[in-house]
Write a protein that holds these residues in place. Structure first.
Motif, PDB file in Angstrom:
ATOM      1  N   THR A  11       0.633  -1.238   0.001  1.00  0.00           N
ATOM      2  CA  THR A  11       0.135   0.165   0.077  1.00  0.00           C
ATOM      3  C   THR A  11       0.792   1.421   0.044  1.00  0.00           C
ATOM      4  O   THR A  11       0.182   2.256   0.239  1.00  0.00           O
ATOM      5  CB  THR A  11      -0.993  -0.130   1.290  1.00  0.00           C
ATOM      6  OG1 THR A  11      -0.160  -0.149   2.460  1.00  0.00           O
ATOM      7  CG2 THR A  11      -1.767  -1.227   1.297  1.00  0.00           C
ATOM      8  N   SER A  48      -3.481   5.602  -7.394  1.00  0.00           N
ATOM      9  CA  SER A  48      -4.222   4.407  -6.796  1.00  0.00           C
ATOM     10  C   SER A  48      -4.039   4.557  -5.219  1.00  0.00           C
ATOM     11  O   SER A  48      -4.829   3.444  -4.867  1.00  0.00           O
ATOM     12  CB  SER A  48      -3.845   3.190  -7.731  1.00  0.00           C
ATOM     13  OG  SER A  48      -2.383   2.813  -7.295  1.00  0.00           O
ATOM     14  N   HIS A  50      -3.855   5.619  -1.405  1.00  0.00           N
ATOM     15  CA  HIS A  50      -4.333   6.876  -0.502  1.00  0.00           C
ATOM     16  C   HIS A  50      -3.262   7.293   0.338  1.00  0.00           C
ATOM     17  O   HIS A  50      -2.785   6.799   1.433  1.00  0.00           O
ATOM     18  CB  HIS A  50      -5.316   5.963   0.581  1.00  0.00           C
ATOM     19  CG  HIS A  50      -6.709   5.553  -0.199  1.00  0.00           C
ATOM     20  ND1 HIS A  50      -7.538   6.217  -0.820  1.00  0.00           N
ATOM     21  CD2 HIS A  50      -6.952   4.089  -0.297  1.00  0.00           C
ATOM     22  CE1 HIS A  50      -8.623   5.502  -1.244  1.00  0.00           C
ATOM     23  NE2 HIS A  50      -8.109   4.109  -1.046  1.00  0.00           N
ATOM     24  N   ASP A  52      -0.953  10.832   1.459  1.00  0.00           N
ATOM     25  CA  ASP A  52      -0.989  12.091   2.084  1.00  0.00           C
ATOM     26  C   ASP A  52      -0.421  13.293   0.857  1.00  0.00           C
ATOM     27  O   ASP A  52       0.645  13.015   0.457  1.00  0.00           O
ATOM     28  CB  ASP A  52      -0.491  12.480   3.075  1.00  0.00           C
ATOM     29  CG  ASP A  52      -1.242  11.838   4.337  1.00  0.00           C
ATOM     30  OD1 ASP A  52      -2.436  11.136   4.295  1.00  0.00           O
ATOM     31  OD2 ASP A  52      -0.418  11.140   5.253  1.00  0.00           O
TER      32      ASP A  52
END
Length: 319
Positions: A11, A48, A50, A52
């Motif tokens: 991620t 794609s 998440h 900041d």
């Protein structure tokens, strides 16, 4: 999980690229900031995830164990390559074509930063604070241990990041950050002129010699005199001056008068046109006789036990 065969996984964004200076892509404007140029595939992967914003990245050179941080300006580089400012490559000890690892990070907003210029020339700028504020607008983050470059008036000034708070890497985007300066690296404190020991000793001896010769000051060693010429009822006790060697104690006779030496000095002072109060020299004989009679009249008054005010006589200073 991999993304289109480019090795993206998990991620978070983490990838290795070959780095090149900004001169290879004809983007000299990125030299005045800390932003890099990445390939378009990195933008697809970051979109794609998440993450900041603004996008901040950690740059790592495992070979030299150097770490820095940066932002991103554009995504127009060739695949597998990134372009960065040359001063950033110098901080990471990277050469053209070396491998560098990128990883997206989130940095806290900075509250304090301490800077140290390399040379004193930066302090000679008319308004270094304004120049620094203008330059730091092109920066997105600062890392402790890095050296940033400030370009002004066709000259490059390098400044070290000595300390940052609240962490070793901070974000300076839309934040009020306190800035402190340390003395430049080439700054030397002005040396005080050292006095040679031989000359200092000679000066001390010269200063001590007259101090030993001068007599010490003794206060209240003189005698009192009355303005009307009358003798004193009580003689002051003789005061010995320990500091004066040539002067002896004052000797008084029975009539409370000074010796002939003092009278001659008084005569000399009067001859010079000076007025000396209380001098018995060149005084008319009548005044001396009157003073003697008054002294005789005062003797029986001493025997009276009661005090009688206003029993004296008036005299004129003119004689």
């Amino acid at each position: 999980m991999f993304f289109d065969g480019y090795g993206y996984h998990g991620t978070s964004f983490e990838q290795s690229y070959r780095c090149y200076p900004a001169s290879f892509i004809e983007k000299p404007q990125i030299e005045s900031g800390d932003k890099i140029i990445m390939p378009p595939s990195a933008l697809d992967r970051l979109a794609s995830l998440h993450i900041d914003y603004p996008m901040l990245f950690e740059l790592r050179n495992d070979a030299a164990e150097r770490v820095s941080h940066c932002g991103v300006l554009e995504f127009i580089a060739e695949e597998g390559m990134i372009y960065m400012p040359y001063w950033m490559m110098e901080n990471l000890l990277l050469q053209e074509g070396d491998i560098v690892k990128l990883k997206n990070v989130t940095l806290p907003k900075g509250t304090y930063v301490k800077l140290q210029p390399h040379t004193k020339d930066f302090l000679d700028i008319s308004n270094p604070k304004a120049i620094l504020e203008t330059t730091l607008r092109n920066y997105s983050c600062l890392t402790t241990g890095d050296s940033i470059m400030v370009a002004y008036n066709n000259k490059k000034y390098y400044i070290d990041i000595i300390e940052t708070k609240p962490s070793n890497a901070i974000s300076i985007i839309e934040t009020d950050c306190e800035v402190d300066f340390a003395p430049p690296l080439d700054y030397k404190e002005p040396e005080r002129p050292a006095v040679p020991t031989s000359s200092s000793r000679a000066l001390s001896q010269v200063e001590e010699a007259p101090a030993d010769a001068e007599p010490k000051f003794s206060a209240f060693t003189g005698t009192g005199r009355r303005l009307d010429g009358k003798p004193l009822k009580q003689q002051p006790p003789p005061v010995s001056s320990s500091g004066s060697k040539d002067k002896g104690p004052a000797v008084f006779n029975g009539n409370n008068s000074r010796p002939s030496g003092s009278s001659s000095q008084a005569t000399a002072r009067q001859a010079q046109g000076k007025l000396v109060f209380g001098s018995n020299v060149n005084r008319p004989k009548e005044t001396k006789q009157e003073s003697g009679n008054e002294a005789k009249q005062e003797q029986p008054q001493k025997e009276e036990p009661k005090f009688q005010p206003f029993t004296g006589k008036k005299y004129s200073l003119k004689g």
